[in-house]
Design a protein around this motif. Structure first.
Motif, PDB file in Angstrom:
ATOM      1  N   VAL A 296       0.845  -1.202   0.000  1.00  0.00           N
ATOM      2  CA  VAL A 296       0.000   0.000   0.000  1.00  0.00           C
ATOM      3  C   VAL A 296       0.877   1.248   0.000  1.00  0.00           C
ATOM      4  N   MET A 297       1.888   1.269   0.862  1.00  0.00           N
ATOM      5  CA  MET A 297       2.769   2.437   0.960  1.00  0.00           C
ATOM      6  C   MET A 297       3.514   2.692  -0.347  1.00  0.00           C
ATOM      7  N   GLU A 298       3.955   1.637  -1.007  1.00  0.00           N
ATOM      8  CA  GLU A 298       4.641   1.796  -2.291  1.00  0.00           C
ATOM      9  C   GLU A 298       3.699   2.401  -3.325  1.00  0.00           C
ATOM     10  N   ALA A 299       2.478   1.884  -3.403  1.00  0.00           N
ATOM     11  CA  ALA A 299       1.513   2.394  -4.380  1.00  0.00           C
ATOM     12  C   ALA A 299       1.126   3.840  -4.069  1.00  0.00           C
TER      13      ALA A 299
ATOM     14  N   SER B  91       2.928   6.080  -2.420  1.00  0.00           N
ATOM     15  CA  SER B  91       4.082   6.946  -2.678  1.00  0.00           C
ATOM     16  C   SER B  91       4.251   7.228  -4.163  1.00  0.00           C
ATOM     17  N   VAL B  92       4.148   6.205  -4.981  1.00  0.00           N
ATOM     18  CA  VAL B  92       4.295   6.388  -6.426  1.00  0.00           C
ATOM     19  C   VAL B  92       3.192   7.291  -6.970  1.00  0.00           C
ATOM     20  N   SER B  93       1.952   7.036  -6.572  1.00  0.00           N
ATOM     21  CA  SER B  93       0.826   7.848  -7.056  1.00  0.00           C
ATOM     22  C   SER B  93       0.939   9.295  -6.609  1.00  0.00           C
ATOM     23  N   ALA B  94       1.306   9.493  -5.352  1.00  0.00           N
ATOM     24  CA  ALA B  94       1.422  10.853  -4.825  1.00  0.00           C
ATOM     25  C   ALA B  94       2.544  11.617  -5.521  1.00  0.00           C
ATOM     26  N   ARG B  95       3.688  10.974  -5.694  1.00  0.00           N
ATOM     27  CA  ARG B  95       4.813  11.643  -6.370  1.00  0.00           C
ATOM     28  C   ARG B  95       4.455  11.958  -7.826  1.00  0.00           C
ATOM     29  N   ASP B  96       3.788  11.020  -8.505  1.00  0.00           N
ATOM     30  CA  ASP B  96       3.387  11.253  -9.890  1.00  0.00           C
ATOM     31  C   ASP B  96       2.426  12.437 -10.007  1.00  0.00           C
ATOM     32  N   ALA B  97       1.646  12.691  -8.941  1.00  0.00           N
ATOM     33  CA  ALA B  97       0.702  13.809  -8.942  1.00  0.00           C
ATOM     34  C   ALA B  97       1.370  15.119  -8.532  1.00  0.00           C
ATOM     35  N   GLY B  98       2.651  15.059  -8.156  1.00  0.00           N
ATOM     36  CA  GLY B  98       3.363  16.260  -7.742  1.00  0.00           C
ATOM     37  C   GLY B  98       3.108  16.649  -6.293  1.00  0.00           C
ATOM     38  N   ALA B  99       2.670  15.693  -5.483  1.00  0.00           N
ATOM     39  CA  ALA B  99       2.341  15.973  -4.083  1.00  0.00           C
ATOM     40  C   ALA B  99       3.591  16.186  -3.245  1.00  0.00           C
ATOM     41  N   THR B 100       3.447  17.038  -2.246  1.00  0.00           N
ATOM     42  CA  THR B 100       4.519  17.251  -1.283  1.00  0.00           C
ATOM     43  C   THR B 100       4.223  16.535   0.026  1.00  0.00           C
ATOM     44  N   LYS B 101       2.967  16.141   0.220  1.00  0.00           N
ATOM     45  CA  LYS B 101       2.559  15.470   1.454  1.00  0.00           C
ATOM     46  C   LYS B 101       1.303  14.666   1.195  1.00  0.00           C
TER      47      LYS B 101
ATOM     48  N   PHE C  79       1.149   0.857   9.160  1.00  0.00           N
ATOM     49  CA  PHE C  79       1.088   2.134   8.440  1.00  0.00           C
ATOM     50  C   PHE C  79       1.913   3.194   9.160  1.00  0.00           C
ATOM     51  N   GLU C  80       1.729   3.296  10.463  1.00  0.00           N
ATOM     52  CA  GLU C  80       2.477   4.290  11.241  1.00  0.00           C
ATOM     53  C   GLU C  80       3.980   4.013  11.197  1.00  0.00           C
ATOM     54  N   ALA C  81       4.348   2.756  11.360  1.00  0.00           N
ATOM     55  CA  ALA C  81       5.766   2.397  11.355  1.00  0.00           C
ATOM     56  C   ALA C  81       6.410   2.666   9.995  1.00  0.00           C
ATOM     57  N   LEU C  82       5.724   2.278   8.917  1.00  0.00           N
ATOM     58  CA  LEU C  82       6.290   2.441   7.580  1.00  0.00           C
ATOM     59  C   LEU C  82       6.288   3.888   7.095  1.00  0.00           C
ATOM     60  N   SER C  83       5.376   4.695   7.607  1.00  0.00           N
ATOM     61  CA  SER C  83       5.294   6.084   7.139  1.00  0.00           C
ATOM     62  C   SER C  83       6.255   7.012   7.877  1.00  0.00           C
ATOM     63  N   GLU C  84       6.809   6.545   8.982  1.00  0.00           N
ATOM     64  CA  GLU C  84       7.716   7.375   9.777  1.00  0.00           C
ATOM     65  C   GLU C  84       8.899   7.850   8.931  1.00  0.00           C
ATOM     66  N   GLY C  85       9.109   9.168   8.945  1.00  0.00           N
ATOM     67  CA  GLY C  85      10.222   9.756   8.200  1.00  0.00           C
ATOM     68  C   GLY C  85       9.966   9.930   6.717  1.00  0.00           C
ATOM     69  N   THR C  86       8.738   9.668   6.252  1.00  0.00           N
ATOM     70  CA  THR C  86       8.393   9.831   4.835  1.00  0.00           C
ATOM     71  C   THR C  86       7.375  10.958   4.689  1.00  0.00           C
ATOM     72  N   PHE C  87       7.044  11.308   3.467  1.00  0.00           N
ATOM     73  CA  PHE C  87       6.038  12.340   3.264  1.00  0.00           C
ATOM     74  C   PHE C  87       4.616  11.821   3.493  1.00  0.00           C
TER      75      PHE C  87
ATOM     76  N   ARG D 270     -13.046 -10.301   0.242  1.00  0.00           N
ATOM     77  CA  ARG D 270     -11.616 -10.571   0.029  1.00  0.00           C
ATOM     78  C   ARG D 270     -10.919  -9.354  -0.583  1.00  0.00           C
ATOM     79  N   GLU D 271     -11.596  -8.201  -0.542  1.00  0.00           N
ATOM     80  CA  GLU D 271     -11.028  -6.985  -1.114  1.00  0.00           C
ATOM     81  C   GLU D 271      -9.766  -6.560  -0.374  1.00  0.00           C
ATOM     82  N   MET D 272      -8.910  -5.934  -1.112  1.00  0.00           N
ATOM     83  CA  MET D 272      -7.746  -5.262  -0.552  1.00  0.00           C
ATOM     84  C   MET D 272      -7.423  -4.180  -1.567  1.00  0.00           C
ATOM     85  N   GLN D 273      -8.009  -2.999  -1.351  1.00  0.00           N
ATOM     86  CA  GLN D 273      -7.823  -1.960  -2.349  1.00  0.00           C
ATOM     87  C   GLN D 273      -7.672  -0.587  -1.718  1.00  0.00           C
ATOM     88  N   ILE D 274      -6.964   0.265  -2.437  1.00  0.00           N
ATOM     89  CA  ILE D 274      -6.839   1.660  -2.059  1.00  0.00           C
ATOM     90  C   ILE D 274      -8.013   2.372  -2.713  1.00  0.00           C
ATOM     91  N   ASP D 275      -8.895   2.935  -1.893  1.00  0.00           N
ATOM     92  CA  ASP D 275     -10.061   3.637  -2.427  1.00  0.00           C
ATOM     93  C   ASP D 275      -9.716   5.060  -2.846  1.00  0.00           C
TER      94      ASP D 275
END
Length: 125
Positions: free
Chosen positions: A10-13, A15-25, A48-56, A103-108
């Motif tokens: 989830v974090m990888e997806a 991050s990629v989507s946010a950066r592609d959109a020009g996001a800063t946060k 989520f909290e552990a993986l997001s630490e120190g990232t945008f 059985r869903e696992m999706q970013i809405d």
């Protein structure tokens, strides 16, 4: 703890989507997670909290919608809700069923902060 692996993806997806959109946060991430994935909501939040630490993504809100299981009876056509363990059709008691939800696992959605072009240009001459 497969929640860490799930949230890594989830974090990888995100991050990629946010950066592609020009996001800063990243401000908010909304997920749908099926109960039948056996993912534990609190463990997902911890990962989520552990993986997001120190990232945008750090400090972003995490919204999780747990999706209850539903199945379709292949014998009588009844669609029904159930828990993880009771999969028999309540109408005909048949076990020939097909899971249609749970059985869903999706970013809405992902909410991000994208600076205005005017703001990005301030201070540059």
């Amino acid at each position: 703890m497969h929640e860490l692996g799930i949230m890594t993806g989830v974090m990888e997806a995100v991050s990629v989507s946010a950066r592609d959109a020009g996001a800063t946060k990243v401000l908010k991430v909304s997920l749908s997670v099926g109960v039948m994935t056996e993912a534990i909501e609190e463990a997902l939040r911890f990962a989520f909290e552990a993986l997001s630490e120190g990232t945008f993504v750090e400090g972003a809100d995490l919204e999780i919608t747990m999706v209850s299981p539903k199945s379709l009876c292949l014998e009588c056509g009844t669609e029904f809700s159930h828990d993880r363990f009771h999969l028999a059709c309540p109408a005909c008691e048949g076990f020939a069923t097909k899971l249609t939800a749970g059985r869903e696992m999706q970013i809405d959605s992902i909410e991000v902060d994208i600076p205005d072009e005017e703001d990005a240009g301030e201070g540059k001459e």
